[in-house]
Motif scaffolding. Structure first.
Motif, short mmCIF file in Angstrom:
data_model
loop_
_atom_site.label_atom_id
_atom_site.label_comp_id
_atom_site.label_asym_id
_atom_site.label_seq_id
_atom_site.Cartn_x
_atom_site.Cartn_y
_atom_site.Cartn_z
N LEU A 198 0.83 -1.19 0.00
CA LEU A 198 0.00 0.00 0.00
C LEU A 198 0.87 1.24 0.00
CD1 LEU A 198 -2.48 -1.12 2.82
CD2 LEU A 198 -2.93 -1.11 0.36
N GLU A 199 0.20 2.38 0.00
CA GLU A 199 0.87 3.67 0.17
C GLU A 199 0.14 4.42 1.28
OE1 GLU A 199 2.11 4.70 -4.43
OE2 GLU A 199 0.23 5.49 -3.65
N PHE A 200 0.86 5.27 1.98
CA PHE A 200 0.22 6.29 2.81
C PHE A 200 0.56 7.59 2.11
CE2 PHE A 200 4.29 5.17 4.74
CZ PHE A 200 4.90 6.39 5.04
N ALA A 201 -0.44 8.44 1.95
CA ALA A 201 -0.24 9.61 1.12
C ALA A 201 -1.05 10.80 1.58
CB ALA A 201 -0.61 9.28 -0.33
N CYS A 202 -0.61 11.96 1.15
CA CYS A 202 -1.36 13.20 1.32
C CYS A 202 -1.95 13.52 -0.05
CB CYS A 202 -0.47 14.33 1.80
SG CYS A 202 -1.36 15.90 1.94
N ASN A 203 -3.28 13.56 -0.12
CA ASN A 203 -3.95 13.82 -1.39
C ASN A 203 -4.49 15.24 -1.52
OD1 ASN A 203 -3.70 11.19 -2.71
ND2 ASN A 203 -4.84 10.48 -0.92
N VAL A 204 -4.03 16.15 -0.64
CA VAL A 204 -4.33 17.56 -0.84
C VAL A 204 -3.75 17.90 -2.21
CG1 VAL A 204 -3.81 19.91 -0.04
CG2 VAL A 204 -4.38 18.11 1.63
N PRO A 205 -4.48 18.63 -3.07
CA PRO A 205 -4.01 18.87 -4.43
C PRO A 205 -2.54 19.31 -4.51
CG PRO A 205 -6.24 19.64 -4.23
CD PRO A 205 -5.80 19.23 -2.84
N GLY A 206 -1.77 18.54 -5.29
CA GLY A 206 -0.36 18.82 -5.54
C GLY A 206 0.60 18.18 -4.56
N HIS A 207 0.15 17.77 -3.40
CA HIS A 207 1.06 17.24 -2.38
C HIS A 207 1.61 15.86 -2.76
CE1 HIS A 207 -0.35 20.05 1.09
NE2 HIS A 207 -0.38 20.68 -0.08
N TYR A 208 0.75 14.96 -3.23
CA TYR A 208 1.19 13.62 -3.66
C TYR A 208 2.24 13.77 -4.77
CZ TYR A 208 0.68 8.72 -5.27
OH TYR A 208 0.88 7.41 -5.64
N GLN A 209 1.93 14.63 -5.74
CA GLN A 209 2.82 14.84 -6.89
C GLN A 209 4.15 15.46 -6.47
OE1 GLN A 209 -0.41 15.63 -6.64
NE2 GLN A 209 -1.36 14.33 -8.20
N ALA A 210 4.15 16.19 -5.35
CA ALA A 210 5.38 16.80 -4.84
C ALA A 210 6.19 15.82 -3.99
CB ALA A 210 5.04 18.05 -4.02
N GLY A 211 5.70 14.57 -3.87
CA GLY A 211 6.46 13.55 -3.16
C GLY A 211 5.93 13.19 -1.78
N MET A 212 4.75 13.67 -1.42
CA MET A 212 4.21 13.37 -0.10
C MET A 212 3.47 12.04 -0.13
SD MET A 212 2.56 16.00 2.55
CE MET A 212 2.56 15.58 4.27
N VAL A 213 4.26 10.97 -0.27
CA VAL A 213 3.75 9.61 -0.34
C VAL A 213 4.82 8.67 0.22
CG1 VAL A 213 4.53 9.36 -2.74
CG2 VAL A 213 2.73 7.86 -1.86
N GLY A 214 4.37 7.64 0.92
CA GLY A 214 5.30 6.67 1.47
C GLY A 214 4.83 5.26 1.20
N LYS A 215 5.72 4.30 1.34
CA LYS A 215 5.40 2.88 1.11
C LYS A 215 4.99 2.23 2.43
CE LYS A 215 8.51 2.21 -2.82
NZ LYS A 215 7.49 2.23 -3.82
N LEU A 216 3.90 1.45 2.35
CA LEU A 216 3.44 0.69 3.51
C LEU A 216 3.34 -0.76 3.07
CD1 LEU A 216 0.89 1.74 6.09
CD2 LEU A 216 0.80 -0.55 5.20
N THR A 217 4.20 -1.61 3.64
CA THR A 217 4.24 -3.01 3.28
C THR A 217 3.64 -3.83 4.41
OG1 THR A 217 6.28 -2.62 2.04
CG2 THR A 217 5.74 -4.91 2.57
#
Length: 173
Positions: free
Chosen positions: A151-170
């Motif tokens: 999975l991923e844990f992410a921030c989906n506020v517009p532009g934040h995911y695209q700016a790299g605010m995403v992590g891996k959750l295994t």
């Protein structure tokens, strides 16, 4: 019985005519929300502006994890559990919230959801796999992971995911 069925049908039609959306039961194949009393482990996740620390988290299937989410940034951030497709869909919902004026850079604007629904806007941020964290605040999300998956844990506020605010959750066996 016939009258009861007609009343139910009439109520459904009235709801649709007002533009209200029925709230579907939230179900996720990777787990479900849990109470803090079921916690088997706590993980602190620090949110900076466009970053998560840690960037990767490993969990075992069956664990109930309490995520302690600390926003040390200057902007509103989200912590959302899901796969990439779920995040892509949720990003569109968050964009609509921003365009409607509901989602502001540092928080959610208090809006009259009744009048929004009457105008055809059924937007709200209430998915159990997701929380918003205002600058300087700490929020918790507790989740039981039921199966091995990536999975991923992410921030989906517009532009934040695209700016790299995403992590891996295994989640492993």
């Amino acid at each position: 019985m016939f009258l009861q069925n007609r009343l139910v049908l009439a109520a459904c039609l009235l709801t649709l005519s007002l533009g209200l959306e029925a709230s579907p039961a939230h179900s996720y194949d990777f787990g479900q929300p849990a109470t803090a009393t079921k916690t088997t482990r706590s993980i602190e996740v620090v949110m900076g502006d466009m970053s998560f620390d840690p960037k990767a988290i490993e969990i075992k299937a069956g664990e109930t994890v309490r995520f302690v989410l600390v926003n040390k940034g200057q902007l509103l951030h989200e912590f959302n559990l899901g796969d990439a497709a779920m995040h892509a869909r949720h990003q569109q919902e968050m964009l609509q919230m921003q365009q409607s004026g509901m989602l502001m850079p540092t928080g959610m604007k208090a809006m009259d959801h009744g009048s929004m629904a009457a105008k055809g806007h059924g937007m709200k941020h209430d998915d159990p796999n997701s929380v918003l964290v205002e600058p300087g605040k700490t929020v918790e999300l507790t989740w039981t992971f039921t199966k091995a998956t990536n999975l991923e844990f992410a921030c989906n506020v517009p532009g934040h995911y695209q700016a790299g605010m995403v992590g891996k959750l295994t989640v492993s066996q």
